[in-house]
Design an enzyme around this catalytic site. Structure first.
Site, PDB file in Angstrom:
ATOM      1  N   ASP A   1      -9.753  26.576 -40.264  1.00  0.00           N
ATOM      2  CA  ASP A   1      -9.217  25.351 -39.656  1.00  0.00           C
ATOM      3  C   ASP A   1     -10.234  24.730 -38.714  1.00  0.00           C
ATOM      4  O   ASP A   1     -10.465  23.529 -38.725  1.00  0.00           O
ATOM      5  CB  ASP A   1      -7.928  25.655 -38.874  1.00  0.00           C
ATOM      6  CG  ASP A   1      -6.762  25.940 -39.795  1.00  0.00           C
ATOM      7  OD1 ASP A   1      -6.748  25.349 -40.883  1.00  0.00           O
ATOM      8  OD2 ASP A   1      -5.890  26.737 -39.430  1.00  0.00           O
TER       9      ASP A   1
ATOM     10  N   GLY B   1      -7.691  15.724 -42.542  1.00  0.00           N
ATOM     11  CA  GLY B   1      -7.925  15.411 -43.950  1.00  0.00           C
ATOM     12  C   GLY B   1      -7.532  14.004 -44.345  1.00  0.00           C
ATOM     13  O   GLY B   1      -7.973  13.035 -43.758  1.00  0.00           O
ATOM     14  N   MET B   2      -6.684  13.909 -45.365  1.00  0.00           N
ATOM     15  CA  MET B   2      -6.302  12.619 -45.936  1.00  0.00           C
ATOM     16  C   MET B   2      -4.980  12.122 -45.361  1.00  0.00           C
ATOM     17  O   MET B   2      -4.324  11.268 -45.956  1.00  0.00           O
ATOM     18  CB  MET B   2      -6.185  12.766 -47.460  1.00  0.00           C
ATOM     19  CG  MET B   2      -7.478  13.162 -48.138  1.00  0.00           C
ATOM     20  SD  MET B   2      -8.661  11.811 -48.137  1.00  0.00           S
ATOM     21  CE  MET B   2      -8.053  10.849 -49.503  1.00  0.00           C
TER      22      MET B   2
ATOM     23  N   ASP C   1       0.830  -1.212   0.000  1.00  0.00           N
ATOM     24  CA  ASP C   1       0.000   0.000   0.000  1.00  0.00           C
ATOM     25  C   ASP C   1       0.863   1.260   0.000  1.00  0.00           C
ATOM     26  O   ASP C   1       0.335   2.370   0.001  1.00  0.00           O
ATOM     27  CB  ASP C   1      -0.910   0.028   1.242  1.00  0.00           C
ATOM     28  CG  ASP C   1      -2.164  -0.812   1.049  1.00  0.00           C
ATOM     29  OD1 ASP C   1      -2.352  -1.327  -0.064  1.00  0.00           O
ATOM     30  OD2 ASP C   1      -2.943  -0.965   2.005  1.00  0.00           O
TER      31      ASP C   1
END
Length: 508
Positions: free
Chosen positions: A294, A429-430, A36
């Site tokens: 953006d 995006g891509m 503990d």
């Protein structure tokens, strides 16, 4: 008590130790078995502390079980009092040592006879509360102890400071970005012409607690820590408190207006509207960013938010109100304060999930397929398995979320940090598709988007090859739809024909 390999909020004694080790020159004695006592290592690593963590474990071993703990606990308290000369020693059991049902109050009274400093027992029920509730209670207990002590001595400072001043309550060790947030809050108070009377418990001396009543008001930035203390001070000294978390442009403005109301009620003539407008329009970049092209690319994208009450509520409001992001699920692990959470987020999200079970959250993420997750360290792990980006916005967190650079989440600089975090968390995006087309170090293997360990379906080499040609950002969805179709048809193998049939069945 339950066995879990992941807990969002730790056991009660961790909360008590966080408060005790946040104060200056306070020592904690933990009455606990081996195992503990991991707090010291955890704090030294995560907070990158130069000094030793002021926590000592009084180990429950076979001798203690045979003879009782009193002698060992009292000896440890007195020894630490002589060695370290702390102002206060806090004794806390753990949920394990609580099973012994020993009279620790008596141990404290006995140790106080020989100790020079103060000794108290943490007044916490280790079976009923978690880390956050225990920390909250321990802070209130220590404040009450020293207010009452000063009252008896007759040196309690109750006269207000000449100029508006504030106590900031709830900044502690191991808190999420707490050391950055306090710098930002101090800067904000200075800009508002308000002096900081005390910050507790972070680096505060217990002997200064008698000065708490001198402040004009109390600021409680986090709902998890400090509210009972602020309510106690209001009840005892008629000291108002502001408990609005200044996170995001809208809530920061609301917090500043509440502060204006609190000090003007006591004779000040503050008007912060011009300051709010200047900060919102010109200093903070977040309001401008949220109107830029953006951010408009993110409009309507799906996100899931999960964390403690403070950060999950603030983040849900920022995403929905300020950035136009669609929050499909908002959740918290603070089950003890569920009603407040529901009330705060119900109009900003589709679903609400209140749970301490990480598996339940993981399944919800897999089911809802968000474009991004905002959660704890655990949701980050889930996101990696599901190939969903995750921004970490709440504890529990690992070392990378104790940054060395300046990264507040509150105030106007905090709005900039959050805007960056949100924007950088979404796949742009891509990006994934291009990486796969051109190869390189970032090419990813197909990973399953179910949180179960194994699948009952086999993919043929041809089908797997065809699946690999699907762009990364929709591949997980195609895989799940195909497997769903195969199960509905009672198939155990997925071939090219099954893949095409599944595609036709969903009208793709």
């Amino acid at each position: 008590m339950k066995l879990a390999y992941w807990m969002y909020a730790g056991p009660a004694h961790i909360g008590t130790l966080r408060i005790a080790s946040s104060f200056k020159n306070v020592h904690a004695i933990m009455h606990a078995p081996l195992g503990d006592d991991y707090f010291n290592v955890m704090r030294s690593m995560l907070e990158r502390e130069r000094n030793f963590t002021p926590v000592t474990a009084s180990i429950v071993d076979r001798n203690v079980l045979a003879r009782g703990s009193q002698e060992k606990v009292v000896d440890n308290i007195v020894r630490k009092d002589q060695e370290e000369r702390p102002d206060l020693i806090v004794l806390t059991p753990t949920c394990t040592s609580s099973i012994l049902q020993e009279d620790l109050e008596n141990f404290v009274a006995r140790a106080q006879l020989d100790a020079q400093g103060d000794v108290i027992l943490a007044d916490v029920n280790h079976y009923r509360v978690n880390e956050l509730q225990a920390g909250d209670r321990t802070l209130q207990q220590i404040v009450q102890f020293y207010i009452n002590k000063a009252r008896k001595k007759g040196d309690l400072a109750t006269e207000k400071t000449p100029q508006p001043s504030v106590n900031i309550i709830g900044i502690s060790t191991l808190g999420f970005h707490n050391n950055h947030d306090i710098r930002e809050l101090k800067t904000l108070m200075a800009e508002l012409g308000i002096s900081v009377n005390l910050v507790i418990p972070d680096k505060a001396s217990v002997h200064d607690l008698k000065k708490l009543p001198q402040a004009w008001f109390n600021l409680v930035p986090y709902r998890e820590l400090g509210l009972p203390t602020a309510k106690y001070l209001e009840q005892e000294f008629d000291q108002p408190y502001v408990d609005i978390t200044p996170m995001g442009v809208v809530e920061t403005a609301r917090c500043i207006r509440a502060i204006q109301g609190a000090i003007n009620d006591q004779g000040a003539t503050a008007d912060y509207e011009a300051f709010i407008e200047e900060q919102t329009l010109h200093v903070s970049q977040a309001a401008w960013f949220s109107r830029s092209i953006d951010c408009q690319n993110l409009t309507g994208k799906k996100a899931i938010v999960f964390g403690d009450n403070t950060h999950a509520v603030a983040m849900t409001k920022i995403l929905a109100r300020e950035m136009g992001i669609h929050v499909v699920l908002a959740g918290t692990y603070c089950k003890y304060d569920a009603d407040w959470f529901r009330q705060e987020v119900s109009e900003y999200c589709d679903e609400i999930l209140i749970s301490e079970d990480h598996g339940e959250i993981a399944d919800a993420i897999a089911r809802l397929e968000p474009a991004a997750i905002f959660g704890t360290q655990m949701e980050r792990h889930v996101g990696k398995r599901l190939n969903i980006p995750c921004g970490v916005i709440a504890a529990p967190i690992h070392i990378q979320n104790f940054p060395i650079g300046y990264r507040p989440f509150v105030g106007y600089e905090g709005t900039n940090q959050i805007a960056d975090l949100v924007y950088n968390s979404f796949t742009l995006g891509m990006e994934d598709h291009l990486l796969e087309i051109f190869g390189g170090h970032d090419t990813k293997e197909v990973i399953t988007t179910t949180m179960s360990a194994s699948s009952d379906l086999n993919w043929t080499t041809e089908a797997q090859g065809q699946l690999n040609k699907v762009p990364g950002f929709v591949r997980g969805k195609v895989k799940r739809n195909t497997e769903k179709y195969a199960r509905a048809q009672g198939l155990s193998e997925i071939s090219l024909e099954v893949l095409y049939a599944a595609k036709e069945s969903v009208g793709a």
